[in-house]
Motif scaffolding. Structure first.
Motif, mmCIF file in Angstrom:
data_model
loop_
_atom_site.group_PDB
_atom_site.id
_atom_site.type_symbol
_atom_site.label_atom_id
_atom_site.label_comp_id
_atom_site.label_asym_id
_atom_site.label_seq_id
_atom_site.Cartn_x
_atom_site.Cartn_y
_atom_site.Cartn_z
ATOM 1 N N GLU A 454 3.695 2.864 -17.512
ATOM 2 C CA GLU A 454 2.377 3.512 -17.557
ATOM 3 C C GLU A 454 1.446 2.917 -16.500
ATOM 4 O O GLU A 454 0.668 3.640 -15.871
ATOM 5 C CB GLU A 454 1.772 3.360 -18.954
ATOM 6 C CG GLU A 454 0.463 4.115 -19.142
ATOM 7 C CD GLU A 454 0.572 5.594 -18.840
ATOM 8 O OE1 GLU A 454 -0.408 6.167 -18.327
ATOM 9 O OE2 GLU A 454 1.642 6.200 -19.097
ATOM 10 N N VAL A 455 1.530 1.600 -16.286
ATOM 11 C CA VAL A 455 0.731 0.961 -15.234
ATOM 12 C C VAL A 455 1.092 1.557 -13.878
ATOM 13 O O VAL A 455 0.218 1.923 -13.081
ATOM 14 C CB VAL A 455 0.952 -0.562 -15.222
ATOM 15 C CG1 VAL A 455 0.336 -1.198 -13.982
ATOM 16 C CG2 VAL A 455 0.368 -1.192 -16.471
ATOM 17 N N LEU A 456 2.389 1.670 -13.615
ATOM 18 C CA LEU A 456 2.850 2.204 -12.333
ATOM 19 C C LEU A 456 2.441 3.668 -12.166
ATOM 20 O O LEU A 456 2.035 4.093 -11.075
ATOM 21 C CB LEU A 456 4.368 2.061 -12.217
ATOM 22 C CG LEU A 456 4.884 0.617 -12.160
ATOM 23 C CD1 LEU A 456 6.402 0.575 -12.294
ATOM 24 C CD2 LEU A 456 4.451 -0.065 -10.866
ATOM 25 N N ARG A 457 2.537 4.443 -13.243
ATOM 26 C CA ARG A 457 2.125 5.849 -13.167
ATOM 27 C C ARG A 457 0.638 5.966 -12.891
ATOM 28 O O ARG A 457 0.202 6.817 -12.101
ATOM 29 C CB ARG A 457 2.496 6.571 -14.466
ATOM 30 C CG ARG A 457 3.994 6.781 -14.633
ATOM 31 C CD ARG A 457 4.349 7.310 -16.011
ATOM 32 N NE ARG A 457 3.928 8.683 -16.204
ATOM 33 C CZ ARG A 457 4.163 9.383 -17.314
ATOM 34 N NH1 ARG A 457 4.804 8.806 -18.324
ATOM 35 N NH2 ARG A 457 3.772 10.625 -17.423
ATOM 36 N N THR A 458 -0.153 5.121 -13.534
ATOM 37 C CA THR A 458 -1.604 5.136 -13.317
ATOM 38 C C THR A 458 -1.929 4.804 -11.865
ATOM 39 O O THR A 458 -2.872 5.352 -11.291
ATOM 40 C CB THR A 458 -2.298 4.132 -14.256
ATOM 41 O OG1 THR A 458 -1.965 4.457 -15.610
ATOM 42 C CG2 THR A 458 -3.791 4.159 -14.093
ATOM 43 N N GLN A 459 -1.129 3.918 -11.269
ATOM 44 C CA GLN A 459 -1.339 3.532 -9.872
ATOM 45 C C GLN A 459 -0.742 4.542 -8.897
ATOM 46 O O GLN A 459 -0.844 4.364 -7.683
ATOM 47 C CB GLN A 459 -0.715 2.154 -9.618
ATOM 48 C CG GLN A 459 -1.380 1.021 -10.388
ATOM 49 C CD GLN A 459 -0.618 -0.286 -10.289
ATOM 50 O OE1 GLN A 459 0.533 -0.340 -9.825
ATOM 51 N NE2 GLN A 459 -1.231 -1.374 -10.740
ATOM 52 N N GLY A 460 -0.102 5.595 -9.434
ATOM 53 C CA GLY A 460 0.493 6.612 -8.582
ATOM 54 C C GLY A 460 1.839 6.229 -8.003
ATOM 55 O O GLY A 460 2.346 6.904 -7.104
ATOM 56 N N GLN A 461 2.433 5.148 -8.531
ATOM 57 C CA GLN A 461 3.730 4.687 -8.014
ATOM 58 C C GLN A 461 4.866 5.328 -8.815
ATOM 59 O O GLN A 461 5.568 4.664 -9.586
ATOM 60 C CB GLN A 461 3.802 3.170 -8.088
ATOM 61 C CG GLN A 461 2.732 2.451 -7.269
ATOM 62 C CD GLN A 461 2.927 0.946 -7.294
ATOM 63 O OE1 GLN A 461 4.012 0.431 -7.013
ATOM 64 N NE2 GLN A 461 1.885 0.221 -7.641
ATOM 65 N N LEU A 462 5.043 6.619 -8.634
ATOM 66 C CA LEU A 462 6.032 7.340 -9.437
ATOM 67 C C LEU A 462 7.474 6.904 -9.149
ATOM 68 O O LEU A 462 8.258 6.754 -10.087
ATOM 69 C CB LEU A 462 5.872 8.844 -9.229
ATOM 70 C CG LEU A 462 4.573 9.442 -9.794
ATOM 71 C CD1 LEU A 462 4.517 10.944 -9.506
ATOM 72 C CD2 LEU A 462 4.457 9.198 -11.288
ATOM 73 N N PRO A 463 7.873 6.698 -7.880
ATOM 74 C CA PRO A 463 9.262 6.231 -7.645
ATOM 75 C C PRO A 463 9.540 4.886 -8.326
ATOM 76 O O PRO A 463 10.617 4.684 -8.901
ATOM 77 C CB PRO A 463 9.347 6.120 -6.118
ATOM 78 C CG PRO A 463 8.322 7.088 -5.612
ATOM 79 C CD PRO A 463 7.199 7.007 -6.607
ATOM 80 N N ALA A 464 8.567 3.960 -8.270
ATOM 81 C CA ALA A 464 8.751 2.666 -8.931
ATOM 82 C C ALA A 464 8.835 2.836 -10.442
ATOM 83 O O ALA A 464 9.639 2.182 -11.116
ATOM 84 C CB ALA A 464 7.606 1.718 -8.576
ATOM 85 N N ALA A 465 8.017 3.735 -10.992
ATOM 86 C CA ALA A 465 8.053 4.012 -12.434
ATOM 87 C C ALA A 465 9.402 4.608 -12.820
ATOM 88 O O ALA A 465 9.980 4.263 -13.865
ATOM 89 C CB ALA A 465 6.927 4.966 -12.816
ATOM 90 N N GLU A 466 9.914 5.475 -11.977
ATOM 91 C CA GLU A 466 11.233 6.091 -12.226
ATOM 92 C C GLU A 466 12.330 5.026 -12.233
ATOM 93 O O GLU A 466 13.167 4.974 -13.149
ATOM 94 C CB GLU A 466 11.520 7.136 -11.147
ATOM 95 C CG GLU A 466 12.897 7.776 -11.270
ATOM 96 C CD GLU A 466 13.283 8.559 -10.020
ATOM 97 O OE1 GLU A 466 14.107 9.478 -10.138
ATOM 98 O OE2 GLU A 466 12.778 8.240 -8.923
ATOM 99 N N ASN A 467 12.329 4.151 -11.231
ATOM 100 C CA ASN A 467 13.375 3.124 -11.136
ATOM 101 C C ASN A 467 13.341 2.185 -12.338
ATOM 102 O O ASN A 467 14.388 1.787 -12.863
ATOM 103 C CB ASN A 467 13.204 2.327 -9.841
ATOM 104 C CG ASN A 467 13.550 3.146 -8.610
ATOM 105 O OD1 ASN A 467 14.323 4.095 -8.698
ATOM 106 N ND2 ASN A 467 12.964 2.801 -7.483
ATOM 107 N N LEU A 468 12.134 1.821 -12.763
ATOM 108 C CA LEU A 468 12.008 0.914 -13.898
ATOM 109 C C LEU A 468 12.517 1.574 -15.181
ATOM 110 O O LEU A 468 13.207 0.937 -15.988
ATOM 111 C CB LEU A 468 10.552 0.490 -14.065
ATOM 112 C CG LEU A 468 10.247 -0.498 -15.185
ATOM 113 C CD1 LEU A 468 11.096 -1.761 -15.047
ATOM 114 C CD2 LEU A 468 8.769 -0.866 -15.195
ATOM 115 N N THR A 469 12.200 2.844 -15.369
ATOM 116 C CA THR A 469 12.678 3.562 -16.554
ATOM 117 C C THR A 469 14.199 3.668 -16.539
ATOM 118 O O THR A 469 14.863 3.487 -17.574
ATOM 119 C CB THR A 469 12.047 4.968 -16.621
ATOM 120 O OG1 THR A 469 10.627 4.858 -16.472
ATOM 121 C CG2 THR A 469 12.352 5.635 -17.948
#
Length: 814
Positions: A454-469
Motif C-alpha cells: 500500500e505504501v508503494l502504491r500510494t507512492q505510485g511505484q506500481l512495478p515495485a508493488a507488483e514484485n513485492l506481492t
C-alpha cells in the motif's frame, strides 16, 4: 668519557631489545600452551602482549587473526591479515586468507588484488586459483563483461576437472549455470559438490533452485526435508518447507512435519498451533491445544511451560469471541504467580486483550509491571511504543522500540511498530526502509506485505508493488488478499492480459470466497475499461442479476455519465426486489444523481426507518439536504443519525465538517479531537484537526499541537495535506518548507481561495513581492463568488494586499 657513555648507551639499548624480544617470545609460547589447553581468551591476551612488544612478530599476528576469526570476530581477523600482508607482501597464504575473507563479505573490488597476488604467489594451490576466478567472475558480472565472465567460468571449470572438491570453483561454475538457465547441469554440479561439502547451505539452495526450475516436486520435497534436518539452527528452512507443502495443497503433511518438531522447546508447538489457526481456523487450533494440555503422559514442552500454553489458549478464546472467559483465565493464571518470564508473557497477553477492549489504564499497568520486572521485555516495549505513538510522542516511542530491537533485531512486529513511529513523525523514507525490513523478517507475512504494498502504491511505484506481492505469493500462493491485491495492481497498470490471468488463477482455487473475489475483480476491470455492455452481459450470465452485479453496472453507467440509463437500470432492480435494502439504496442513489431529490430522500428515509443503523443511507440523505442548501435540515439528519449510531466515526466526521462549514469551529475542533483520541492513525482526521488548529487559532500551544499532529503529512503528494502542512510550516517560520508544500497544493487546488491565500503569504515571507501580489490578487478574485461565506478570509486577503502596497520597499523583488 663521551665515547664510554655512547658505548654504554648502545649496550643498554641492545640489552633492552634483547629483553623485549625475549619477553615477546615468552608471551607467544604461553599463548601456544593456552590454545593447546583450549583457553582462547587468555591466549588472545598473551598474543596482544606479543604484538605490543614486537609489532613485526608475523606468526603471532597470524595466530591472533586465526583465533579471533574462530571466535566469530571476522572483521578483527580480516584487519589483522591485511596488516600481515602489508608487513610481508610475499606471504601467499596470508594473501589467500585475506582474499577469501573479503570475497565472503561480498567486497569483490577490495578482494581483487589479494586474490590476484595469491594466485601468482601460490600457482600450485587450487584454492588460490579458484578464488581468483571467483572474484573475476563477480566483478565481470557487475560490469556486464560477458567475455571476462566466460573466461572466469572456464578457469573454474578447469580447476574442477582435477580438483572436484574445490568449493569456490564449483560456486563460480554454478553461478554461470544459473545465469544461463542450465538447470539440469546445475543439478548435476550441485550434487557433485555436495559429495565434498554436504554442510554448505548455498550449494543446497542451488540444488533446490535447479529442482524447482525442472519441476521435480519429489526432489524438491526431499531437498527441503534434508535442508531443514541438516541446518536446524536456521528456522527459515522449516518455514520454507511448510510453505512449500502449503502451496502444493498438502496441509496435512505440513502439519505432520511441524508436529514432529515439537519436543522440548515451546516455540515449536506455538508454530504448530499458529499454522493450524492459519489453515484450519482458531477453533481447530484451540481444539488441538486443548488436547495437548489434557494429554497423558504430558508432553515435555507442555509440562515445562504449561502457563505459557494456557495463556495461548486464552488468546485463542479471545479470537473466537470468548472475551470474558479469556480474561478470567489469564487473571487466574496471574493470581499469586511468582515473578518469571512466563508470568510476564501472561501479563502481556492480558494487556493486549484489555487494550483492544478499551481498558487502557489496566493494560498499561500490566505492561509497567512487566517492565519493572524485566526492563528489556520485547513485547512490553513494543506495546509501550505503540501507545506512545498514539499519543504523538514519537521520539520516546522510537527510543523505546530501538531498545526492543537491541534484544531482537529482526522482530517483525517491533520493526512494523517502529515504521509506524517514523510514519507518524513524517520520516517517509525511514518508514519505508524499516517496514521493508519487517516484511523480510516475517518471511513476507501477508499482512505486513500488504502494508508495504500500500505504501508503494500510494507512492505510485506500481512495478515495485507488483514484485513485492509476487514475492509474498511465492510463499503463500493461495492467499486471497495477496491475489486480489495483485489483480488490483494489474488493473491500475492497465495490464489487461495479466488481469485475465489473475482472475483465472482465482477461479482455479474453486472456493466460494475466491469465486466471489474473482467476480468483483472481473466487474472492476470492466468498469475501469468503460465496457458497460460487457459488464451487463457478465452480470446477467455470472451473477444472476444480484444486487452486487447491479451496483457494478450502475457505477459503470454513472462513470460514463449515463445518468438516465443508470436510474432506469436501478429502478428495474428495485422493482424486481422492492424489499431488498441494497436495491432500494441503489435506486435512491441514482435518483439523487438525476436530481429527483424528494423521491431519493423519501426512499432513504424509508430505509433508516426500517433499520436506523444504515449509516450510508443517513449520509446520503444528509448530502442531498446539504446540496440543496438546507443546512439546518442536514444538521438535524446527522444529529438524528448519531442518536442511533453515537460511536460511528464517519457520522462524527460529517458532523465536524458541518460545524466547520457553518462557522462553529470550536465545536468542530472538539469533535475532531474526540475522533483523534478514538483513532489517531487516521490521516484525514489528523489533517482536518491540524488544519483547524492552525487556521482558526493563533496561540502557540495550538500551533505546536497542530505541528505535532501534521508531521506525518510532510512530503505528501495529496494537495489538501500539502496545504495543511505548508501553512503550519509557514506559521512556524519554515518558509522554504512552506513553499515546497504550498506551491504544488495551490497548483492542484487552483480554485480554492484559502490555499491561494496561504501561498501568497508564503511568498510575502520569502520576499517574493511580484509572486505574492499575483497570488493574493487571484485569491481576491476567487473570493468574489464567496463574499458572504468567507468574510474573514476576504478581510485577511485585503489586509495582505494593502500591506504589500503600503510597504513595497520591505519586500525583496524577484
Amino acid at each position: 668519557m663521551i665515547r664510554l657513555f655512547l658505548a654504554l648507551s648502545l649496550i643498554l639499548t641492545l640489552t633492552a631489545c634483547d629483553s623485549s624480544e625475549e619477553r615477546a617470545e615468552e608471551h607467544y609460547q604461553n599463548a601456544l600452551s593456552l590454545l593447546a589447553d583450549g583457553d582462547s581468551p587468555r591466549a588472545l591476551i598473551e598474543l596482544r602482549n606479543v604484538l605490543k612488544l614486537k609489532n613485526t612478530h608475523l606468526e603471532a599476528r597470524r595466530l591472533y587473526a586465526d583465533t579471533v576469526i574462530a571466535a566469530g570476530e571476522v572483521a578483527e581477523g580480516l584487519a589483522q591479515y591485511m596488516r600481515l600482508v602489508e608487513q610481508q607482501p610475499e606471504d601467499g597464504a596470508a594473501q589467500l586468507v585475506t582474499a577469501r575473507l573479503l570475497m565472503e563479505s561480498f567486497s569483490y573490488e577490495e578482494a581483487e588484488p589479494y586474490a590476484s597476488n595469491a594466485a601468482t604467489l601460490l600457482p600450485d594451490t587450487p584454492e588460490a586459483r579458484a578464488i581468483d576466478a571467483a572474484v573475476d567472475y563477480q566483478l565481470a558480472l557487475r560490469a556486464k563483461d560477458a567475455q571476462t565472465q566466460q573466461s572466469a567460468i572456464t578457469r573454474a571449470d578447469q580447476i574442477l576437472q582435477d580438483h572436484p572438491d574445490q568449493f569456490y570453483a564449483a560456486q563460480t561454475v554454478m553461478a554461470g549455470l544459473i545465469e544461463g538457465g542450465h538447470w539440469s547441469r546445475l543439478l548435476d554440479q550441485a550434487n557433485a559438490t555436495l559429495e565434498f561439502h554436504s554442510k554448505s547451505l548455498p550449494i543446497h539452495r542451488a540444488r533446490l533452485m535447479a529442482l524447482e526450475r525442472l519441476g521435480d516436486l519429489r526432489g524438491m520435497e526431499d531437498a527441503l526435508l534434508q535442508m531443514a534436518e541438516n541446518f536446524p539452527e536456521d528456522p527459515s528452512l522449516g518455514v520454507k518447507l511448510v510453505n512449500w507443502y502449503t502451496r502444493q495443497g498438502r496441509l496435512a503433511d505440513a502439519e505432520r512435519w511441524l508436529r514432529e518438531q515439537t519436543g522440548t522447546e515451546p516455540e515449536a508447538r506455538e508454530l504448530l498451533i499458529a499454522y493450524i489457526k492459519e489453515t484450519r481456523g482458531p477453533e481447530a487450533a484451540l481444539t488441538d491445544l486443548n488436547q495437548s494440555l489434557s494429554s497423558e503422559p504430558e508432553a515435555f514442552d507442555i509440562a515445562a511451560h504449561r502457563a505459557r500454553f494456557q495463556a495461548l489458549r486464552a488468546a485463542l478464546r479471545y479470537e473466537l469471541g470468548e472475551t470474558d472467559q479469556a480474561t478470567l483465565e489469564l487473571k487466574a493464571l496471574l493470581k499469586d504467580a511468582p515473578e518469571s518470564e512466563a508470568t510476564d508473557r501472561t501479563r502481556i497477553a492480558l494487556a493486549a486483550i484489555l487494550s483492544e477492549t478499551g481498558q487502557h489504564s489496566a493494560a498499561q499497568k500490566l505492561v509497567t509491571q512487566v517492565l519493572n520486572h524485566d526492563p528489556a521485555q520485547v513485547d512490553a516495549l513494543r506495546m509501550q511504543g505503540d501507545w506512545l505513538i498514539d499519543e504523538d510522542k514519537t521520539g520516546n516511542a522510537i527510543i523505546t522500540l530501538r531498545k526492543a530491537l537491541d534484544q531482537e533485531p529482526d522482530n517483525a512486529l517491533v520493526l512494523a511498530t517502529l515504521a509506524r513511529a517514523y510514519e507518524r513523525e513524517g520520516s517517509q523514507d525511514l518508514m519505508s526502509d524499516v517496514l521493508m525490513r519487517a516484511v523480510e523478517s516475517a518471511s513476507y507475512d501477508p499482512a505486513l506485505t500488504l502494508k508495504m504494498v500500500e505504501v508503494l502504491r500510494t507512492q505510485g511505484q506500481l512495478p515495485a508493488a507488483e514484485n513485492l506481492t509476487l514475492e509474498a505469493l511465492r510463499r503463500q500462493n493461495t492467499n486471497l488478499q495477496l491475489l486480489g491485491t495483485l489483480t488490483e495492481i494489474h488493473i491500475a497498470m492497465e495490464d489487461w492480459g495479466r488481469v485475465t490471468q489473475d482472475i483465472h488463477r482465482l477461479r482455479q482455487l474453486r472456493s466460494d470466497a475466491a469465486a466471489h473475489l474473482a467476480d468483483q475483480l472481473e466487474g472492476q476491470q470492466l468498469i475501469q475499461r468503460r465496457k458497460t455492455k460487457e459488464l451487463m452481459q457478465f452480470v446477467e450470465n455470472q451473477l444472476d442479476n444480484d444486487t452486487t452485479g447491479a451496483a457494478m453496472v450502475i457505477r459503470s453507467m454513472i462513470l460514463d455519465n449515463q445518468m438516465a440509463e443508470a436510474a432506469n437500470y436501478a429502478k428495474a432492480a428495485y422493482t424486481a426486489q422492492p424489499e431488498d435494502p441494497v436495491a432500494s439504496f441503489l435506486y435512491a442513489t441514482t435518483l439523487g444523481h438525476i436530481h429527483q431529490d424528494a423521491e431519493a430522500i423519501a426512499l432513504f428515509r424509508s430505509l433508516v426507518t426500517d433499520d436506523p443503523t444504515l449509516r450510508d443511507a443517513w449520509m446520503a440523505m444528509y448530502n442531498l439536504h446539504q446540496r440543496a442548501g438546507e443546512m439546518k435540515t442536514a444538521l438535524s439528519v446527522i444529529e438524528e443519525a448519531l442518536d442511533h449510531l453515537p460511536q460511528d466515526a464517519g457520522l462524527k466526521w460529517i458532523h465536524a465538517s458541518h460545524m466547520q462549514a457553518i462557522g462553529e469551529t470550536d465545536q468542530a475542533i472538539a469533535i475532531y479531537e474526540d475522533l483523534y483520541a478514538q483513532d489517531s492513525g487516521q490521516e484525514m482526521i489528523a489533517n482536518n484537526l491540524a488544519s483547524l488548529l492552525s487556521t482558526e487559532r493563533d496561540d502557540t500551544d495550538s500551533l505546536n499541537r497542530a505541528y505535532l499532529i501534521a508531521r506525518r503529512l510532510q512530503g505528501s503528494t495529496y494537495p489538501p495535506y500539502q496545504d495543511t502542512y505548508g501553512w503550519i510550516a509557514l506559521k512556524r517560520g519554515e518558509v522554504a518548507q512552506a513553499l515546497e508544500h504550498l506551491e504544488p497544493a495551490a497548483s492542484a487546488l487552483n480554485g480554492d481561495p484559502t490555499v491561494q491565500y496561504h501561498l501568497g503569504m508564503a511568498y510575502v515571507a520569502a520576499g517574493q513581492a511580484q509572486s505574492a501580489q499575483t497570488t493574493l490578487v487571484y485569491a481576491s478574485e476567487l473570493l468574489m463568488d464567496h463574499q458572504d461565506e468567507m468574510p474573514e478570509l476576504q478581510a485577511q486577503v485585503t489586509a495582505a494586499l494593502a500591506s504589500l502596497a503600503a510597504a513595497p520597499s520591505e519586500i525583496v523583488t524577484e
